[in-house]
Scaffold this motif. Structure first.
Motif, PDB file in Angstrom:
ATOM      1  N   GLY A 164      -0.923  83.951  17.839  1.00 44.36           N
ATOM      2  CA  GLY A 164      -0.243  82.774  17.320  1.00 44.36           C
ATOM      3  C   GLY A 164       0.344  81.861  18.361  1.00 44.36           C
ATOM      4  O   GLY A 164       0.760  80.739  18.048  1.00 44.36           O
ATOM      5  N   ALA A 165       0.409  82.299  19.626  1.00 44.25           N
ATOM      6  CA  ALA A 165       0.956  81.447  20.688  1.00 44.25           C
ATOM      7  C   ALA A 165       0.007  80.286  20.953  1.00 44.25           C
ATOM      8  O   ALA A 165      -1.216  80.424  20.879  1.00 44.25           O
ATOM      9  CB  ALA A 165       1.165  82.258  21.959  1.00 44.25           C
ATOM     10  N   LYS A 166       0.574  79.129  21.274  1.00 45.51           N
ATOM     11  CA  LYS A 166      -0.237  77.958  21.609  1.00 45.51           C
ATOM     12  C   LYS A 166      -0.621  78.052  23.090  1.00 45.51           C
ATOM     13  O   LYS A 166       0.249  78.071  23.960  1.00 45.51           O
ATOM     14  CB  LYS A 166       0.548  76.676  21.364  1.00 45.51           C
ATOM     15  N   ASP A 193      -9.156  68.357  31.041  1.00 42.76           N
ATOM     16  CA  ASP A 193      -9.044  68.796  32.428  1.00 42.76           C
ATOM     17  C   ASP A 193      -7.741  69.568  32.610  1.00 42.76           C
ATOM     18  O   ASP A 193      -6.858  69.577  31.736  1.00 42.76           O
ATOM     19  CB  ASP A 193      -9.129  67.620  33.409  1.00 42.76           C
ATOM     20  N   ALA A 194      -7.630  70.219  33.784  1.00 42.20           N
ATOM     21  CA  ALA A 194      -6.459  71.061  34.045  1.00 42.20           C
ATOM     22  C   ALA A 194      -5.174  70.255  34.095  1.00 42.20           C
ATOM     23  O   ALA A 194      -4.117  70.729  33.656  1.00 42.20           O
ATOM     24  CB  ALA A 194      -6.666  71.825  35.358  1.00 42.20           C
ATOM     25  N   GLY A 195      -5.240  69.043  34.622  1.00 41.35           N
ATOM     26  CA  GLY A 195      -4.050  68.217  34.729  1.00 41.35           C
ATOM     27  C   GLY A 195      -3.412  67.939  33.377  1.00 41.35           C
ATOM     28  O   GLY A 195      -2.174  67.997  33.241  1.00 41.35           O
ATOM     29  N   GLU A 196      -4.231  67.644  32.378  1.00 39.58           N
ATOM     30  CA  GLU A 196      -3.681  67.362  31.052  1.00 39.58           C
ATOM     31  C   GLU A 196      -3.103  68.624  30.412  1.00 39.58           C
ATOM     32  O   GLU A 196      -2.070  68.575  29.738  1.00 39.58           O
ATOM     33  CB  GLU A 196      -4.756  66.742  30.160  1.00 39.58           C
ATOM     34  N   ALA A 197      -3.759  69.761  30.627  1.00 39.99           N
ATOM     35  CA  ALA A 197      -3.236  71.020  30.087  1.00 39.99           C
ATOM     36  C   ALA A 197      -1.885  71.352  30.728  1.00 39.99           C
ATOM     37  O   ALA A 197      -0.937  71.764  30.052  1.00 39.99           O
ATOM     38  CB  ALA A 197      -4.233  72.143  30.324  1.00 39.99           C
ATOM     39  N   GLN A 198      -1.792  71.167  32.030  1.00 43.33           N
ATOM     40  CA  GLN A 198      -0.541  71.460  32.740  1.00 43.33           C
ATOM     41  C   GLN A 198       0.575  70.519  32.298  1.00 43.33           C
ATOM     42  O   GLN A 198       1.725  70.947  32.113  1.00 43.33           O
ATOM     43  CB  GLN A 198      -0.781  71.343  34.245  1.00 43.33           C
ATOM     44  N   ALA A 199       0.253  69.238  32.093  1.00 40.87           N
ATOM     45  CA  ALA A 199       1.256  68.285  31.634  1.00 40.87           C
ATOM     46  C   ALA A 199       1.760  68.651  30.242  1.00 40.87           C
ATOM     47  O   ALA A 199       2.957  68.521  29.947  1.00 40.87           O
ATOM     48  CB  ALA A 199       0.670  66.871  31.635  1.00 40.87           C
ATOM     49  N   ALA A 200       0.864  69.128  29.382  1.00 37.05           N
ATOM     50  CA  ALA A 200       1.272  69.542  28.040  1.00 37.05           C
ATOM     51  C   ALA A 200       2.224  70.731  28.107  1.00 37.05           C
ATOM     52  O   ALA A 200       3.200  70.812  27.345  1.00 37.05           O
ATOM     53  CB  ALA A 200       0.035  69.892  27.210  1.00 37.05           C
ATOM     54  N   GLY A 204       6.298  71.095  27.025  1.00 38.18           N
ATOM     55  CA  GLY A 204       6.619  72.055  25.976  1.00 38.18           C
ATOM     56  C   GLY A 204       5.716  71.966  24.766  1.00 38.18           C
ATOM     57  O   GLY A 204       6.042  72.535  23.712  1.00 38.18           O
ATOM     58  N   GLU A 205       4.567  71.309  24.888  1.00 37.58           N
ATOM     59  CA  GLU A 205       3.660  71.160  23.747  1.00 37.58           C
ATOM     60  C   GLU A 205       2.802  72.405  23.524  1.00 37.58           C
ATOM     61  O   GLU A 205       2.240  72.579  22.431  1.00 37.58           O
ATOM     62  CB  GLU A 205       2.775  69.934  23.955  1.00 37.58           C
ATOM     63  N   VAL A 206       2.647  73.226  24.544  1.00 38.77           N
ATOM     64  CA  VAL A 206       1.979  74.518  24.403  1.00 38.77           C
ATOM     65  C   VAL A 206       2.879  75.576  25.040  1.00 38.77           C
ATOM     66  O   VAL A 206       3.768  75.272  25.842  1.00 38.77           O
ATOM     67  CB  VAL A 206       0.582  74.529  25.065  1.00 38.77           C
ATOM     68  N   ASP A 207       2.636  76.832  24.673  1.00 36.02           N
ATOM     69  CA  ASP A 207       3.451  77.930  25.197  1.00 36.02           C
ATOM     70  C   ASP A 207       2.934  78.438  26.538  1.00 36.02           C
ATOM     71  O   ASP A 207       3.721  78.900  27.381  1.00 36.02           O
ATOM     72  CB  ASP A 207       3.461  79.092  24.195  1.00 36.02           C
ATOM     73  N   TYR A 208       1.627  78.385  26.711  1.00 35.54           N
ATOM     74  CA  TYR A 208       0.978  78.872  27.928  1.00 35.54           C
ATOM     75  C   TYR A 208      -0.195  77.957  28.271  1.00 35.54           C
ATOM     76  O   TYR A 208      -0.714  77.245  27.408  1.00 35.54           O
ATOM     77  CB  TYR A 208       0.422  80.289  27.744  1.00 35.54           C
TER      78      TYR A 208
END
Length: 287
Positions: A164-166, A193-200, A204-208
């Motif tokens: 269930g974790a984002k 890309d990795a940059g957008e995932a890291q920014a999210a 706090g938009e994702v947990d990991y």
């Protein structure tokens, strides 16, 4: 040079400056050094002429493995490991930087003897070339916000508790395939890309975020992360998803030199030189 590699160069420079300001024991405590060799192995030294000059080919835009050092001299973890292997074998060696896409053709055409760069070990590569045992692997890692990893009430990381974790991941990658296959209960959020995932993750938009450990280690230790996050869990090294790693690549008929380099790499691990170089170039380790 691609934008992601330019950013990686800046991240590496910041990390290296930072580690120079710290005492060596701190880096040694914080960085896990991978052991890719059998501690029981005692290979015999192959007979190879010390009068031969070995020409290493590398690229110079993939820090911290290969990059351009002071005055344009190639350096990086793989390059310095090559130099240390030459010293261990008593060989005279040169190192020349070329574009990554020209390395294997140059080797095949006899314009060099060994490729020391991030060429993935694959079955096809082994069919065409001689390859040493892996000298580095690319683990997958999770990264999360520090308040989740280290704050009040933080719990030890547990893959089983990820249901269930984002989890942010770059779409279409082996890392997304790994999550889909082995951790289907997580709520995957794909990014281009990795940059957008890291920014999210920072917002706090994702947990990991789950991805390449080397890329994430550079980000965590660099200014772009704003000290928000920390690596947790792993390393994850399943070869069917993340490959066998990289080694020195030689022409197929140069097996004596391949065996000599394998001997040298084992000895560099045994005498602590591998660890010394690893700590120099990985102030935040991917393992």
């Amino acid at each position: 040079m691609g934008l992601h590699r330019i950013l990686a160069c800046f991240a590496l420079l910041g990390l290296l400056v930072g580690v120079l300001l710290q005492a060596a024991p701190v880096a040694a405590q914080d960085v896990t050094i991978p052991n890719l060799w059998d501690p029981r192995a005692r290979p015999e030294r192959p007979d190879i002429s010390s009068g031969r000059t070995i020409r290493f080919l590398t690229d110079d835009d993939f820090p911290p493995l290969n990059f351009q050092g002071p005055e344009g001299v190639p350096t990086g973890f793989v390059v310095e490991l090559a130099r240390a292997a030459c010293e261990r074998l008593g060989l005279t060696c040169t190192v020349q930087a070329r574009r990554f896409d020209t390395l294997l053709p140059s080797l095949a055409e006899g314009r060099g003897d060994v490729v020391a760069a991030a060429v993935p070990i694959t079955a096809n590569l082994r069919q065409a070339y001689a390859v040493t045992k892996p000298l580095f692997r690319f683990p997958a890692r999770f990264v999360t916000r520090r308040d989740r990893a280290q704050g009040a009430g933080a719990k030890p990381f547990d893959v089983a508790a990820l249901a269930g974790a984002k989890v942010g991941v770059v779409g279409g990658t082996a890392h997304e395939a790994y999550l889909s296959t082995l951790l289907p209960a997580v709520a995957r959020q794909a990014y281009p890309d990795a940059g957008e995932a890291q920014a999210a993750l920072r917002r706090g938009e994702v947990d990991y975020v789950f991805g390449d450990g080397l890329t994430l280690a550079l980000w965590v230790g660099g200014s772009a992360s704003e000290e928000c996050c920390a690596l947790v869990g792993g390393p994850f090294l399943e070869s069917r998803f993340f490959g066998e790693g990289i080694g020195f690549v030689l022409r197929a008929d140069d097996d004596a030199l391949r065996r000599a380099l394998d001997f040298a790499l084992q000895r560099l691990w045994d005498d602590g030189k591998y660890a010394e170089l690893y700590l120099r170039f990985f102030p935040v380790g991917p393992f």
